[in-house]
Design a protein around this motif. Structure first.
Motif, mmCIF file in Angstrom:
data_model
loop_
_atom_site.group_PDB
_atom_site.id
_atom_site.type_symbol
_atom_site.label_atom_id
_atom_site.label_comp_id
_atom_site.label_asym_id
_atom_site.label_seq_id
_atom_site.Cartn_x
_atom_site.Cartn_y
_atom_site.Cartn_z
ATOM 1 N N PRO A 415 -50.054 -24.876 71.772
ATOM 2 C CA PRO A 415 -49.579 -25.654 70.621
ATOM 3 C C PRO A 415 -50.709 -25.894 69.639
ATOM 4 N N THR A 416 -50.403 -25.771 68.364
ATOM 5 C CA THR A 416 -51.414 -25.970 67.335
ATOM 6 C C THR A 416 -51.658 -27.463 67.122
ATOM 7 N N PRO A 436 -47.859 -34.661 70.951
ATOM 8 C CA PRO A 436 -49.125 -34.370 71.646
ATOM 9 C C PRO A 436 -48.945 -33.907 73.082
ATOM 10 N N ASN A 437 -47.723 -34.003 73.618
ATOM 11 C CA ASN A 437 -47.458 -33.594 74.997
ATOM 12 C C ASN A 437 -46.833 -32.205 75.105
ATOM 13 N N LEU A 438 -46.886 -31.444 74.022
ATOM 14 C CA LEU A 438 -46.320 -30.092 74.066
ATOM 15 C C LEU A 438 -47.028 -29.232 75.107
ATOM 16 N N LYS A 439 -46.241 -28.404 75.800
ATOM 17 C CA LYS A 439 -46.798 -27.420 76.716
ATOM 18 C C LYS A 439 -47.026 -26.107 75.964
ATOM 19 N N ALA A 440 -47.888 -25.277 76.486
ATOM 20 C CA ALA A 440 -48.048 -23.932 75.934
ATOM 21 C C ALA A 440 -46.804 -23.105 76.250
ATOM 22 N N GLU A 441 -46.344 -22.326 75.262
ATOM 23 C CA GLU A 441 -45.230 -21.429 75.556
ATOM 24 C C GLU A 441 -45.780 -20.172 76.228
ATOM 25 N N VAL A 442 -45.040 -19.675 77.215
ATOM 26 C CA VAL A 442 -45.483 -18.550 78.029
ATOM 27 C C VAL A 442 -44.419 -17.461 77.974
ATOM 28 N N SER A 443 -44.846 -16.235 77.716
ATOM 29 C CA SER A 443 -43.905 -15.116 77.656
ATOM 30 C C SER A 443 -44.218 -14.096 78.743
ATOM 31 N N HIS A 444 -43.176 -13.404 79.170
ATOM 32 C CA HIS A 444 -43.299 -12.295 80.116
ATOM 33 C C HIS A 444 -42.694 -11.065 79.445
#
Length: 655
Positions: A415-416, A436-444
């Motif tokens: 997250p920016t 401020p509690n955003l998680k990183a997005e993860v791709s497969h």
């Protein structure tokens, strides 16, 4: 380590057609593949034919044929599956095979860019006047490039000075007072070379008219702008084994939405890179890059330039490669200090340090099989976010003309600072709330491709599946308190989002100077929903499911004093529906499904070569005179046929 980038056959085979300057006989065309080198897919020089990662290349000849001004012009005219849409006062957003611009990492000579507009880089600063070629890797590349490469990488490779002296000028004019001027000057010797480029573009605002009874907001003015772009690159070859490259650039853009307060966008960038061939098997690269991107409003009456946004990045990179016979071990590390000032942020300023380390091993098992594995660790100081990212790529060539590639890659996007700490009233529409509690997005990402060439023909087919967890986006607006005058628009992580798609490209080139390319892309998005299983309203249109690009080119030299090139290219995009608010200023009026119809835009161009120094260009852009019925926020920004006339002169070849 000195890397050359000739414009050769296999690069053309991956994407497009050749230019008049390239060899016309198919034997030379086929043999040239042995020298084509790309770097983006594996971060080490690699013959394109042997790359285990499917890499598409847009050559300098294609850039010239497209007569592209910037990266946006280039991509939308050549690649299927790419569309640029617009939102919030015509800020540009890229959709690339189901990934937005914030998930496609754009690099210039491998370096990141500071600043963004509506989650995308400012495409107008990426002019094509000094570009050698563009390398594109689709699918997750975070194991080598980190955050924001979960959809792929677009790497713009710039030119180097290659002759003792060169001086050229060019210009083009079109409708709505469109003007483009450029100058390129190169000079140097065996040790020291310098390449300087400057370009100037401008276009006036103009009015458009929609049909009756629009079902959501339309606009009546298409905004032009005025842009200056300066670039300089100095190269010093200390020895046969050591090279230093310094660069500097300045970009300025002014856009007038309000007569008394035009918007200004600036970028100042610089860098220094050292490349050292320690031995035949060991190479080391160390680089530093600085990039500052600003936005301001110029108050004409007060003569005040009021800055409201600045993003400054300082980065260091160390890259080491060691060859073990045909195998290559690559190791690297990066440090990035990121500073952002934004009057819409909580606290107005934020800082973040990011460090990473990565390793890749390229194992050439035998003449048919190659396997590449990579692993990367990233750490972000803001809230101590870290991520471990793997990637695996396999190339199999059962016979000389046929190549299969398979890959799995994990991608991620941290997250920016904007997405975490935004808090502002957006023009009375809603209050944007960072999280401020955003998680990183993860791709497969899983991809499979096959490439076959024989004689005059080349065919490439690929398919992919992308699944994204915790996608970062804005949710549905809501009222926090009964007393709220306007709703809140929160940033949040969404449920799973997936894209299935594929692409097919066929290329032919004949000895009579005729060449043709046809590409089709399928993009099937499964859009995310929020926690209540409601589809989230999207300010940008989703990817169009079907897109087609086509190009035909004929070139002939009529003696020593005159040559002619005639080219036609076009793109066709299928229709798409998007759920949008009836009135962004009153969300109680609900949501309508907006239908964006299929459309097709074509370009016909002729290039007249007069001797060795002069080229005259006449282009009919939007040949079929397409105009949207309704100029909704995401409609194509065109009002019909545009005649463009240009010329370029190589002054050093005049005498």
């Amino acid at each position: 380590m000195t890397i050359k980038y000739p414009l050769l056959w296999l690069a053309i085979c991956s994407i497009g057609t050749a230019s008049a300057a390239e060899p016309q006989d198919t034997t030379a065309w086929r043999d040239a593949q042995l020298h084509t080198v790309v770097v983006t897919g594996t971060r080490t020089p690699k013959l394109l034919l042997n790359s285990p990662v499917l890499t598409e290349v847009i050559t300098a000849s294609q850039i010239a044929q497209a007569d592209a001004t910037n990266l946006q012009d280039l991509l939308q005219h050549i690649l299927p599956g790419v569309e640029f849409s617009y939102a919030m006062n015509q800020q540009t957003h890229m959709n690339f095979a189901g990934f937005g611009g914030q998930s496609m990492l754009v690099l210039v000579d491998g370096e990141r860019l500071a600043g963004e507009t509506m989650d995308d880089v400012d495409f107008t600063r990426l002019s094509m006047d000094n570009v050698d070629h563009v390398e594109i890797v689709k699918g997750a590349a975070s194991a080598l490039y980190g955050s924001n490469a979960n959809g792929g990488v677009i790497n713009i490779i710039t030119k180097e000075a290659v002759q003792p002296f060169g001086l050229s000028v060019n210009g083009r004019i079109g409708r709505h007072n469109e003007q483009r001027y450029g100058l390129s000057w190169q000079q140097g010797g065996e040790k020291l070379t310098n390449l300087f480029n400057v370009s100037r573009t401008r276009m006036d605002n103009y009015e458009v008219k929609s049909g009756d009874h629009p079902v959501t907001r339309v606009f009546s003015t298409i905004y032009g702008d005025a842009v200056w772009n300066f670039k300089n690159q100095l190269t010093y070859r200390c020895t046969d084994r050591f090279k230093l490259t310094g660069r500097a650039g300045y970009f300025f853009r002014q856009l007038t939405r309000t007569a008394d307060a035009p918007e200004r966008y600036r970028d100042l960038n610089a860098g220094l890179r050292g490349q050292w061939a320690i031995s035949e098997t060991d190479h080391l690269e160390l680089s530093y890059a600085f990039d500052e991107y600003d936005k301001s409003d110029y108050q004409k009456r007060m003569r005040l330039d009021i800055r409201d946004y600045a993003n400054v990045q300082n980065s260091l990179r160390l890259l080491y490669s060691h060859s073990l016979g045909d195998d290559v071990l690559l190791m690297g590390a990066d440090y990035l200090h990121d500073y952002i000032f934004n009057d819409k942020l909580v606290g107005r300023t934020r800082r973040q340090d990011a460090v990473d380390a990565f390793a890749q091993y390229d194992w050439n098992i035998n003449h048919a099989w190659e396997l590449v594995g990579a692993l990367r660790y990233d750490y972000f100081s803001n809230q101590s976010l870290s991520h471990l990212t793997p990637k695996l790529s396999v190339r199999y060539r059962p016979v000389r003309r046929l190549t299969f590639r398979f890959g799995y890659g994990m991608g991620f996007r941290a997250p920016t600072l904007k997405e975490k700490y935004y808090n502002f009233d957006m023009a009375g529409i809603w209050t944007v709330d960072g999280n401020p509690n955003l998680k990183a997005e993860v791709s497969h990402n899983f991809n499979l491709s096959a490439e076959y060439f024989r004689g005059r023909y080349c065919f490439t087919m690929s398919g992919y599946y992308n699944n994204i967890n915790d996608k970062i986006a804005t949710g549905a607006p809501y009222y926090k308190n009964p007393s709220d005058v306007i709703p809140h628009l929160p940033y949040l992580n969404l449920a799973d989002y997936s894209v299935v798609g594929g692409e097919f490209t066929a290329l032919a080139r004949w000895s009579n100077g005729l060449s043709a390319r046809l590409s089709y892309a399928l993009t099937d998005e499964h859009l995310p929903r929020n926690k209540n299983n409601d589809r989230v309203n999207n300010q940008y249109i989703p990817a169009r499911k079907h897109s087609l690009s086509a190009q035909a080119n004929w070139d002939h030299q009529f003696g020593t004093s005159y040559g002619l090139n005639i080219g036609i290219n076009g793109r066709l995009l299928s229709s798409v529906d998007n759920e949008e608010f009836v009135d962004y200023y009153d969300i109680s009026k609900g949501i309508n499904t907006i239908h964006y119809p299929a459309y097709s835009i074509w370009k016909l161009s002729t290039v007249h070569r007069l001797g060795k120094a002069v080229k005259l260009t006449v282009t009919l852009d939007n040949l079929l005179n397409y105009k949207p019925k309704y100029y909704y926020l995401n409609a194509p920004l065109t009002d019909g046929l545009n005649l463009q006339v240009g010329a370029s002169v190589d002054l050093d070849n005049l005498f």
